[in-house]
Design an enzyme around this catalytic site. Structure first.
Site, PDB file in Angstrom:
ATOM      1  N   CYS A 119      40.723  39.862  28.650  1.00  0.00           N
ATOM      2  CA  CYS A 119      41.718  39.653  29.692  1.00  0.00           C
ATOM      3  C   CYS A 119      42.190  38.195  29.679  1.00  0.00           C
ATOM      4  CB  CYS A 119      41.125  39.991  31.057  1.00  0.00           C
ATOM      5  SG  CYS A 119      42.339  39.915  32.412  1.00  0.00           S
ATOM      6  N   ASP A 121      42.709  36.453  32.232  1.00  0.00           N
ATOM      7  CA  ASP A 121      42.167  35.785  33.420  1.00  0.00           C
ATOM      8  C   ASP A 121      41.476  34.472  33.029  1.00  0.00           C
ATOM      9  OD1 ASP A 121      40.305  35.123  35.636  1.00  0.00           O
ATOM     10  OD2 ASP A 121      40.956  37.049  36.451  1.00  0.00           O
ATOM     11  N   ARG A 123      39.161  32.902  34.282  1.00  0.00           N
ATOM     12  CA  ARG A 123      37.721  32.812  34.569  1.00  0.00           C
ATOM     13  C   ARG A 123      36.850  33.477  33.510  1.00  0.00           C
ATOM     14  NH1 ARG A 123      38.509  35.700  40.283  1.00  0.00           N
ATOM     15  NH2 ARG A 123      39.792  36.965  38.847  1.00  0.00           N
ATOM     16  N   HIS A 178      36.243  42.815  32.923  1.00  0.00           N
ATOM     17  CA  HIS A 178      35.481  41.947  33.828  1.00  0.00           C
ATOM     18  C   HIS A 178      35.671  42.371  35.281  1.00  0.00           C
ATOM     19  CE1 HIS A 178      38.977  39.642  35.448  1.00  0.00           C
ATOM     20  NE2 HIS A 178      39.509  39.975  34.299  1.00  0.00           N
ATOM     21  N   CYS A 181      39.216  42.125  38.491  1.00  0.00           N
ATOM     22  CA  CYS A 181      40.372  42.012  37.601  1.00  0.00           C
ATOM     23  C   CYS A 181      41.659  42.299  38.365  1.00  0.00           C
ATOM     24  CB  CYS A 181      40.232  42.982  36.431  1.00  0.00           C
ATOM     25  SG  CYS A 181      41.600  42.897  35.257  1.00  0.00           S
TER      26      CYS A 181
END
Length: 297
Positions: A119, A121, A123, A178, A181
């Site tokens: 992803c 993202d 993080r 994760h 999301c």
């Protein structure tokens, strides 16, 4: 009244002139460069800014000064951000120098064992989580770590798959999802007839994972449904990988392995499983059989 003489600290001369204002007249000045001096345009602009500020009211001048300070503060913040990046790069460069032979070899060619689909993202960087070093993993990231089917047509994901599998000849494809999301939440909350935003048009790739989640977890809360779908969408992507003929052929022959991974950054745990090709019956309900399940916590 004659115009005041130029200041001794000034690098310009003032030519007097008159300009009628409200029926009367007042002196104005026009600034010229000395022929033997070169004044930067930025300096001239700043001088003009100061002149305009001095002609305004005290409150106006304070407002301009405040605006200037805020601009400088923002510029300093930007510098601080890039100073951090500079220091990180220099730290990396010290490692580069210590391992210069390794990086010289990488400059000639790459031979990663893994392709990672993760992803976007901020993080969940796979290199941070799993410690991939330069040259170890060919990585592509997108919203919700989705894999479109072969029939969906060209995309950056299948272009990366083609290069990784056919050219780099990776031995493993790892799809990492994760917790928390945002892409999956968008998938679970969108209306079927919603207007096609970019996000909607992308996450709709995972619509089958959403349908399976709604069927299997209909009594759960929305948050729990999203968590269920986060894992379901990984398996959905593994199924979609097998729609690529050159991927399925290598998986069937044991030359390529397809894995799922789920990173829970609240608990800081990682689940990993491998698609069992022999036990997966795609023609039935699209569900995969998994093997070698492990939990790292």
């Amino acid at each position: 009244m004659a115009a005041p003489p130029p200041s001794s600290s000034s690098n310009c001369c003032v030519e007097p002139a008159t300009s009628p204002i409200f029926g009367g007249a007042r002196k104005t000045g026009k600034i010229f460069e000395q022929p033997h001096l070169r004044i930067l345009p930025a300096l001239r602009r700043s001088q003009g800014f100061a002149l305009k500020a001095s002609m305004g009211s005290p409150g106006f001048t304070q407002q301009l000064n405040k605006s200037k300070l805020e601009t400088l503060s923002k510029a300093e913040d930007r510098c601080d951000i890039f100073d951090i990046l500079k220091n990180r790069f220099l730290s990396f460069k010290s490692k580069y120098i210590e391992n210069v032979e390794q990086f010289e070899n990488l400059a000639k060619a790459q031979a990663p064992k893994f392709m990672v689909i993760a992803c976007a993202d901020s993080r969940v960087c796979p290199s941070n989580i799993l410690g991939f070093q330069p040259g170890e993993a060919f990585v592509i990231r997108n919203v919700a770590n989705l894999v479109p089917t072969f029939e969906s047509g060209p995309s950056e994901v299948n272009a990366a798959l083609e290069f990784a599998v056919n050219t780099l000849q990776v031995e493993n494809i790892l799809v990492i999802g994760h917790s928390c999301c945002g892409g999956i939440r968008a998938l679970m909350s969108m209306e079927d007839d919603a207007n096609g935003s970019f996000i909607h048009n992308w996450v709709i790739v995972g619509k089958n994972a959403r349908k399976k989640t709604e069927a299997a977890a209909s009594t759960l809360s929305f948050d729990d449904k999203c968590r269920h779908c986060e894992k379901e969408s990984i398996n959905h992507s593994l199924v979609n990988l097998l729609t690529y003929p050159w991927i399925e052929e290598k998986v069937a022959n044991g030359k390529l392995y397809v894995h799922g991974g789920y990173y829970d950054f609240i608990k800081c745990s990682f689940e990993k499983w491998t698609l069992d090709y022999q036990g997966t019956k795609l023609e039935e309900d699209g569900r995969i059989a998994a093997k070698h399940k492990v939990l790292w916590c």
